[in-house]
Design a protein around this motif. Sequence first.
Motif, PDB file in Angstrom:
ATOM      1  N   LEU A 271       1.065  -1.207  -0.234  1.00  0.00           N
ATOM      2  CA  LEU A 271      -0.173   0.218  -0.051  1.00  0.00           C
ATOM      3  C   LEU A 271       1.055   1.730   0.004  1.00  0.00           C
ATOM      4  CD1 LEU A 271      -2.811  -1.160   2.454  1.00  0.00           C
ATOM      5  CD2 LEU A 271      -2.965  -1.015  -0.264  1.00  0.00           C
ATOM      6  N   LEU A 272       2.144   1.201   0.193  1.00  0.00           N
ATOM      7  CA  LEU A 272       2.785   1.817   0.301  1.00  0.00           C
ATOM      8  C   LEU A 272       2.759   3.011   1.164  1.00  0.00           C
ATOM      9  CD1 LEU A 272       3.234   2.147  -3.757  1.00  0.00           C
ATOM     10  CD2 LEU A 272       4.713   1.237  -2.631  1.00  0.00           C
ATOM     11  N   GLN A 273       2.295   2.869   2.642  1.00  0.00           N
ATOM     12  CA  GLN A 273       1.910   4.000   3.452  1.00  0.00           C
ATOM     13  C   GLN A 273       3.470   4.193   4.023  1.00  0.00           C
ATOM     14  OE1 GLN A 273      -0.109   1.284   5.929  1.00  0.00           O
ATOM     15  NE2 GLN A 273      -2.015   1.941   5.402  1.00  0.00           N
ATOM     16  N   ILE A 274       3.291   5.576   4.555  1.00  0.00           N
ATOM     17  CA  ILE A 274       5.301   5.622   4.671  1.00  0.00           C
ATOM     18  C   ILE A 274       4.279   5.483   6.082  1.00  0.00           C
ATOM     19  CG2 ILE A 274       6.715   7.683   4.979  1.00  0.00           C
ATOM     20  CD1 ILE A 274       6.411   6.043   1.930  1.00  0.00           C
ATOM     21  N   ALA A 275       5.713   5.663   7.467  1.00  0.00           N
ATOM     22  CA  ALA A 275       6.083   5.370   8.633  1.00  0.00           C
ATOM     23  C   ALA A 275       7.082   6.078   9.133  1.00  0.00           C
ATOM     24  CB  ALA A 275       6.398   4.158   9.312  1.00  0.00           C
ATOM     25  N   ASP A 276       6.933   7.489  10.080  1.00  0.00           N
ATOM     26  CA  ASP A 276       7.790   8.196  10.018  1.00  0.00           C
ATOM     27  C   ASP A 276       8.939   8.031  11.477  1.00  0.00           C
ATOM     28  OD1 ASP A 276       9.494  10.302  11.576  1.00  0.00           O
ATOM     29  OD2 ASP A 276       7.600  12.119  11.372  1.00  0.00           O
TER      30      ASP A 276
ATOM     31  N   VAL B  38      -4.885   6.227  -7.643  1.00  0.00           N
ATOM     32  CA  VAL B  38      -2.683   5.044  -7.833  1.00  0.00           C
ATOM     33  C   VAL B  38      -2.384   6.103  -5.988  1.00  0.00           C
ATOM     34  CG1 VAL B  38      -0.919   6.461  -9.058  1.00  0.00           C
ATOM     35  CG2 VAL B  38      -2.954   6.800  -9.894  1.00  0.00           C
ATOM     36  N   VAL B  39      -1.507   5.459  -6.118  1.00  0.00           N
ATOM     37  CA  VAL B  39      -1.055   5.419  -5.023  1.00  0.00           C
ATOM     38  C   VAL B  39       0.466   5.316  -5.038  1.00  0.00           C
ATOM     39  CG1 VAL B  39       0.050   4.293  -1.927  1.00  0.00           C
ATOM     40  CG2 VAL B  39      -2.637   3.560  -3.561  1.00  0.00           C
ATOM     41  N   TYR B  40       1.333   6.675  -5.014  1.00  0.00           N
ATOM     42  CA  TYR B  40       2.640   6.674  -5.052  1.00  0.00           C
ATOM     43  C   TYR B  40       3.122   7.934  -4.097  1.00  0.00           C
ATOM     44  CZ  TYR B  40       7.408   7.317  -7.537  1.00  0.00           C
ATOM     45  OH  TYR B  40       8.620   7.829  -7.312  1.00  0.00           O
ATOM     46  N   PRO B  41       3.976   7.974  -3.656  1.00  0.00           N
ATOM     47  CA  PRO B  41       4.265   9.077  -2.419  1.00  0.00           C
ATOM     48  C   PRO B  41       5.123  10.052  -2.889  1.00  0.00           C
ATOM     49  CG  PRO B  41       5.835   6.477  -1.807  1.00  0.00           C
ATOM     50  CD  PRO B  41       5.246   6.209  -2.951  1.00  0.00           C
ATOM     51  N   GLY B  42       5.127   9.906  -4.416  1.00  0.00           N
ATOM     52  CA  GLY B  42       5.486  11.002  -4.615  1.00  0.00           C
ATOM     53  C   GLY B  42       4.603  12.426  -4.699  1.00  0.00           C
ATOM     54  N   LEU B  43       3.631  11.572  -5.338  1.00  0.00           N
ATOM     55  CA  LEU B  43       2.573  12.128  -5.355  1.00  0.00           C
ATOM     56  C   LEU B  43       2.078  13.599  -4.443  1.00  0.00           C
ATOM     57  CD1 LEU B  43      -0.078  10.317  -7.554  1.00  0.00           C
ATOM     58  CD2 LEU B  43       1.569  11.814  -8.056  1.00  0.00           C
ATOM     59  N   ASN B  44       1.670  14.712  -4.323  1.00  0.00           N
ATOM     60  CA  ASN B  44       1.445  15.472  -3.706  1.00  0.00           C
ATOM     61  C   ASN B  44       0.321  15.086  -2.529  1.00  0.00           C
ATOM     62  OD1 ASN B  44       2.969  17.663  -3.857  1.00  0.00           O
ATOM     63  ND2 ASN B  44       2.055  18.398  -5.581  1.00  0.00           N
TER      64      ASN B  44
ATOM     65  N   MET C  10       8.468   1.617  -6.319  1.00  0.00           N
ATOM     66  CA  MET C  10       6.942   0.946  -6.668  1.00  0.00           C
ATOM     67  C   MET C  10       5.565   2.156  -6.656  1.00  0.00           C
ATOM     68  SD  MET C  10       8.127  -1.874  -6.055  1.00  0.00           S
ATOM     69  CE  MET C  10       6.657  -2.948  -5.902  1.00  0.00           C
ATOM     70  N   ILE C  11       4.630   1.723  -7.344  1.00  0.00           N
ATOM     71  CA  ILE C  11       3.470   2.341  -7.395  1.00  0.00           C
ATOM     72  C   ILE C  11       2.595   1.327  -6.953  1.00  0.00           C
ATOM     73  CG2 ILE C  11       1.644   3.595  -8.835  1.00  0.00           C
ATOM     74  CD1 ILE C  11       4.437   4.647 -11.317  1.00  0.00           C
ATOM     75  N   SER C  12       1.544   1.507  -6.571  1.00  0.00           N
ATOM     76  CA  SER C  12      -0.178   1.255  -6.480  1.00  0.00           C
ATOM     77  C   SER C  12      -0.822   1.727  -7.158  1.00  0.00           C
ATOM     78  CB  SER C  12      -0.426   0.132  -5.578  1.00  0.00           C
ATOM     79  OG  SER C  12       0.506  -0.662  -4.677  1.00  0.00           O
ATOM     80  N   PHE C  13      -1.730   0.994  -7.678  1.00  0.00           N
ATOM     81  CA  PHE C  13      -2.783   1.642  -8.364  1.00  0.00           C
ATOM     82  C   PHE C  13      -4.700   0.713  -7.937  1.00  0.00           C
ATOM     83  CE2 PHE C  13      -3.805   0.750 -12.810  1.00  0.00           C
ATOM     84  CZ  PHE C  13      -3.076  -0.336 -12.686  1.00  0.00           C
ATOM     85  N   LEU C  14      -6.007   1.705  -8.603  1.00  0.00           N
ATOM     86  CA  LEU C  14      -7.081   0.801  -7.772  1.00  0.00           C
ATOM     87  C   LEU C  14      -7.399   1.197  -9.536  1.00  0.00           C
ATOM     88  CD1 LEU C  14      -8.151   1.600  -4.300  1.00  0.00           C
ATOM     89  CD2 LEU C  14      -7.253  -0.885  -5.662  1.00  0.00           C
TER      90      LEU C  14
ATOM     91  N   ALA D  82       3.517   7.408 -12.990  1.00  0.00           N
ATOM     92  CA  ALA D  82       2.118   7.758 -11.344  1.00  0.00           C
ATOM     93  C   ALA D  82       1.569   9.183 -12.120  1.00  0.00           C
ATOM     94  CB  ALA D  82       2.713   7.764  -9.524  1.00  0.00           C
ATOM     95  N   GLU D  83       2.281   9.914 -12.618  1.00  0.00           N
ATOM     96  CA  GLU D  83       1.174  10.886 -13.271  1.00  0.00           C
ATOM     97  C   GLU D  83       0.991  10.642 -14.209  1.00  0.00           C
ATOM     98  OE1 GLU D  83       4.097  13.674 -13.646  1.00  0.00           O
ATOM     99  OE2 GLU D  83       4.875  13.718 -11.156  1.00  0.00           O
ATOM    100  N   PHE D  84       0.684   9.687 -14.470  1.00  0.00           N
ATOM    101  CA  PHE D  84      -0.102   9.196 -16.406  1.00  0.00           C
ATOM    102  C   PHE D  84      -1.305   8.044 -15.480  1.00  0.00           C
ATOM    103  CE2 PHE D  84      -0.802   5.538 -17.940  1.00  0.00           C
ATOM    104  CZ  PHE D  84      -0.998   5.898 -19.644  1.00  0.00           C
ATOM    105  N   LEU D  85      -0.656   7.780 -14.822  1.00  0.00           N
ATOM    106  CA  LEU D  85      -2.340   7.150 -14.622  1.00  0.00           C
ATOM    107  C   LEU D  85      -3.273   8.269 -13.297  1.00  0.00           C
ATOM    108  CD1 LEU D  85      -0.130   3.587 -12.774  1.00  0.00           C
ATOM    109  CD2 LEU D  85      -1.848   4.228 -14.594  1.00  0.00           C
ATOM    110  N   ALA D  86      -2.831   8.834 -12.436  1.00  0.00           N
ATOM    111  CA  ALA D  86      -3.619  10.373 -12.044  1.00  0.00           C
ATOM    112  C   ALA D  86      -4.320  10.277 -12.586  1.00  0.00           C
ATOM    113  CB  ALA D  86      -2.306  10.779 -11.452  1.00  0.00           C
ATOM    114  N   ASP D  87      -3.477  11.179 -14.227  1.00  0.00           N
ATOM    115  CA  ASP D  87      -5.234  11.655 -14.976  1.00  0.00           C
ATOM    116  C   ASP D  87      -5.626  10.450 -15.938  1.00  0.00           C
ATOM    117  OD1 ASP D  87      -3.934  13.568 -14.106  1.00  0.00           O
ATOM    118  OD2 ASP D  87      -2.670  14.300 -15.651  1.00  0.00           O
ATOM    119  N   HIS D  88      -5.869   9.346 -15.459  1.00  0.00           N
ATOM    120  CA  HIS D  88      -6.211   7.862 -16.047  1.00  0.00           C
ATOM    121  C   HIS D  88      -7.766   7.958 -16.567  1.00  0.00           C
ATOM    122  CE1 HIS D  88      -6.856   4.477 -18.899  1.00  0.00           C
ATOM    123  NE2 HIS D  88      -6.016   5.012 -19.644  1.00  0.00           N
ATOM    124  N   PRO D  89      -8.548   7.876 -16.889  1.00  0.00           N
ATOM    125  CA  PRO D  89      -9.656   8.233 -16.345  1.00  0.00           C
ATOM    126  C   PRO D  89     -10.726   7.021 -16.364  1.00  0.00           C
ATOM    127  CG  PRO D  89     -10.438   8.557 -19.131  1.00  0.00           C
ATOM    128  CD  PRO D  89      -8.603   8.259 -18.591  1.00  0.00           C
TER     129      PRO D  89
END
Length: 380
Positions: A151-156, A276-282, A300-304, A264-271
């Motif tokens: 799930l690409l969650q981030i822990a501090d 999209v889950v990618y820690p580099g996305l705002n 690594m990227i995950s998406f639904l 990730a940016e491509f997938l985020a714009d795809h209908p």
Amino acid sequence: MTNQLHLETLAIHAGQTPDPTTGAVMTPIYQTSTFVQNGVGQHKGYEYARTGNPTRTALEACLAALEGAHYGLCFASGMAAIDTVLRLVKPGQHVLAGNDVYGGTYRLFVRVLSEYGLHFDFVDMSDLDRVRAALKPNTRLVWLETPTNPLLQIADIAALAEIAHAAGAQLAVDNTFASPYLQQPIGLGADFVIHSTTKYLGGHSDVVGGAIVTNDIAAHERLKFLQNAVGAVPGPLDCFLTLRGLKTLPLRMERHSANAQRIAEFLADHPGVKQVVYPGLNDHPGHRVAQKQMRLYGGMISFLPVGDATTAKRIVERTQIFALAESLGGVESLIELPAPMTHASVAGSPLQVDPTLIRLSVGLEHVDDLIADLQQALAA
Ligand code: P1T
């Protein structure tokens, strides 16, 4: 000296010096099971290859240097490394683990180690209050991945090291998804760093291995004892391949991350994509923490996708460059469905993964070719 060198230099040289007998620049594959003794107990530092092998020593030193730590130990797989760290926990003690981890890690914890008297709880490591509330007086170890699989969650890491230490526990970070080029947990306060070297460190999908890195000398001595006593050690050829892979780790992680950001940016714009889950996305909930503790955001990227599990299955079976396969971190791009594949062992547990979740390991092919491949797989 080596501590002042940059990671790019350490990746190529740490633990490795030209072979004293021949001058070979590459550390030889010491394909031997035993080492001659001049008299009983008189040897050159090596007696038997389960206990130690010079090719393995070079890899262990290189990995320790890359993680900015003193001690490294290598194992036959990532699972063997994880199992060895968990042997520091005694029956009756408690382990607080992240609620999103590799399926094999969950299986080892719940279906093997629980039978030996270890107690486990799983909690969202990105929620510090929940972590504090879940710690117990007998918590010996806090175990996390960041970014998590899948799930690409981030822990501090720094905050969790403080919380664990205040509760009298140690912190172990599985750094497989980031690699030491992107993130160095020891410097942030973690006690142990664990790797599946099968992934980014080896980098070429041709070897299985694992590693533990630490600055805790007492723990290291115990882990080294266990490495020999239990015997899940890597062979010299595996160590050689991993050492060779390490030399290009910084270059590879730069390109993995750059390619993944674009995808990730491509997938985020795809209908055809719901999320999209990618820690580099705002909009990733862990983006800020990732920015603080990571150099880049990884491959690594995950998406639904929009649709059901059948749609998801169709997508992963339709890509032509992305190969449908478990594992990650190699030069070639991979695609998979965690629920029935890498995370089948969490089915029916609280850690269960959405059956439509698709995981990408973005490789080093040209990013335009990768995007075109996903475009055609999503369009159909
Ligand atoms: O496969 P092995 O080298 O034993 O490593 C296990 C392991 C440990 N930790 C993490 C975060 C991992 O992702 C893995 C292995 N993971 C896969 C095979 C996978 O496809 O997710």
